[in-house]
Design an enzyme around this catalytic site. Structure first.
Site, PDB file in Angstrom:
ATOM      1  CG  ASP A  54      -1.809   1.088   1.440  1.00 47.42           C
ATOM      2  OD1 ASP A  54      -1.566   2.149   0.837  1.00 47.42           O
ATOM      3  OD2 ASP A  54      -2.769   0.951   2.212  1.00 47.42           O
ATOM      4  CG  HIS A  80      14.508  14.705 -15.182  1.00 43.77           C
ATOM      5  ND1 HIS A  80      13.455  15.278 -14.542  1.00 43.77           N
ATOM      6  CD2 HIS A  80      14.993  13.779 -14.340  1.00 43.77           C
ATOM      7  CE1 HIS A  80      13.315  14.732 -13.361  1.00 43.77           C
ATOM      8  NE2 HIS A  80      14.240  13.829 -13.213  1.00 43.77           N
TER       9      HIS A  80
END
Ligand code: MEV
Length: 421
Positions: free
Chosen positions: A272, A371
């Site tokens: 989770d 990036h």
């Protein structure tokens, strides 16, 4: 549109209803058919299709003497590349060492309207053994594994309210089901004794499951291709890590970078992500100001950069959806079927790798260089490049002055025009 009873429809009926209402066209219906998953249909209400998130691997990270391959599930293009990059630098020497002294999950039973909270607490304290037994009887399989309810703690919340906290060893599980079942059993027994119980529920703030990880990297490993010396990069990384103690704005971004890795591993392992997120951020502000979770310092001889991180983590390798989802089984196998503690150590190691790679890039080339070369691929897809056009467009984007949608569109047009000639 009348949604009444939608949840009772079976899958083809649900899709048909959406199509007839004009919310889906035939192509979208075909996509959903291709991404239908019978298990998913059992997992959530009003199920439509599985939203695919790419999964890749961190090939090798050395943690507690083990070389792990780590599946990571994420949509952000640079995350897995950064994790590999960070891990490569960290794998020199002894790699990451972790320390995980206890692993208990907390359940809170909130009792209100107490005339005398002190008397209540004393009364419950006296019955600690009986309450622990009651909790364990509610989930007997835990005791068989030497796990189960271990101790009680008390939170005096105001003049009439007390939370009785049950601390439970959930063995190899994440513990939510175990502790909720136990907390509800204890809550029921308090109600039966005439107390007003507001609720019994786990706390995701896992302060009794704090892992620490440490790594020492020879500064030479940090030198850049552009010629910046390792020591200079190491000093700048240490400085950058200090800024996170001074500016919550910077600390949030640094922790977001850490969560890039943490969430990707937690998601791939079938755990989770929201529970981990909530707990981490509470821990990051535990001392009154939100701070970075990791810390980097040079050793006294200026030869090694020492990285440390501590955070609460409750992840399991059994229970919940873990046993149901085939992808999770595959991911566990890729990690050589870790125990819950080993999985926690993997998450901590990846957190350090992710933060190291980000800080090194930030203080040297800047983040955009790395990036953007990866994001060129997504940009190409965003402007509608076909798969066979992507490599050419990516190359063109990398040498272009600007990397944005407008440039990408223009370059794609150019590529197509040349093809037509
Ligand atoms: C980007 O997803 C994550 C970073 O912003 C993290 C950081 O700034 O430390 C690069």
């Amino acid at each position: 549109m009348n949604w009444s009873g939608f949840y009772k429809l079976d899958w083809p009926e649900r899709i048909e209803k959406l199509r007839v209402a004009g919310l889906l066209d035939d192509q979208q219906v075909a996509y959903m058919q291709a991404h239908y998953d019978a298990i998913g249909d059992q997992q959530v209400e009003n199920y439509l299709y599985n939203f695919g998130v790419p999964t890749g691997i961190l090939t090798d990270i050395l943690i507690d003497g083990h070389h792990y391959t780590v599946p990571m599930t994420t949509e952000e293009p640079s995350v897995i590349a950064a994790a590999n990059n960070g891990a490569r630098m960290m794998n020199t020497g002894t790699g990451v060492q972790t320390n995980f002294p206890e692993r208990l999950v907390r359940g809170q039973i909130v009792v209100t309207d107490l005339e005398n909270p002190t008397v209540f607490i004393d009364d419950v304290k006296e019955q600690t053994q009986a309450i622990l037994k009651l909790a364990n009887d509610a989930y007997p399989s835990m005791l068989a594994r030497g796990a189960g309810a271990k101790k009680l703690e008390f939170e005096s919340l105001d003049a009439t309210t007390v939370a009785v906290d049950l601390l439970v060893d959930p063995s190899e599980a994440m513990g939510a089901n175990v502790v909720n079942t136990m907390a509800e059993a204890v809550a029921k027994s308090f109600s039966q004794r005439g107390y007003h119980v507001l609720m019994g529920i786990l706390s995701n703030y896992a302060t009794e499951a704090v892992i620490s990880a440490k790594v020492a990297i020879p500064v030479d490993q940090l030198k850049t291709k552009q010629g910046q010396a390792g020591l200079s990069v190491a000093k700048a990384i240490a400085q950058a890590s200090q800024i996170e103690n001074l500016s919550p704005y910077r600390a949030v971004t640094a922790n977001k970078g850490i969560m890039n890795g943490v969430e990707a591993v937690v998601l791939a392992s079938g755990n989770d992500t929201r529970a981990i997120n909530a707990s981490m951020h509470a821990y990051a502000s535990a001392h009154g100001q939100y701070r970075g979770l990791a810390n980097w310092q040079l050793d006294s001889e200026n030869t090694q950069l020492i990285g440390q991180i501590s955070f609460p983590i409750m992840v399991g390798v059994v229970g919940g959806s873990i046993g149901i989802v085939p992808a999770v089984k595959i991911n566990q196998a890729l990690m050589d079927n870790p125990t819950a503690k080993q999985l926690s150590a993997i998450v901590a190691g990846v957190a350090l790798a992710q933060n190291l790679a980000a800080l090194r890039a930030l203080v040297s080339t800047g983040i955009q260089a790395g990036h953007m070369s990866l994001q060129a691929k997504s940009l190409a897809l965003q402007v509608g490049a076909e798969l066979d056009e992507v490599p050419k467009l990516v190359d063109a984007l990398q040498t272009a002055d600007q990397m944005n949608q407008q440039t990408a569109k223009a370059l794609l047009d150019q590529i197509r025009n040349e093809k037509d000639k």
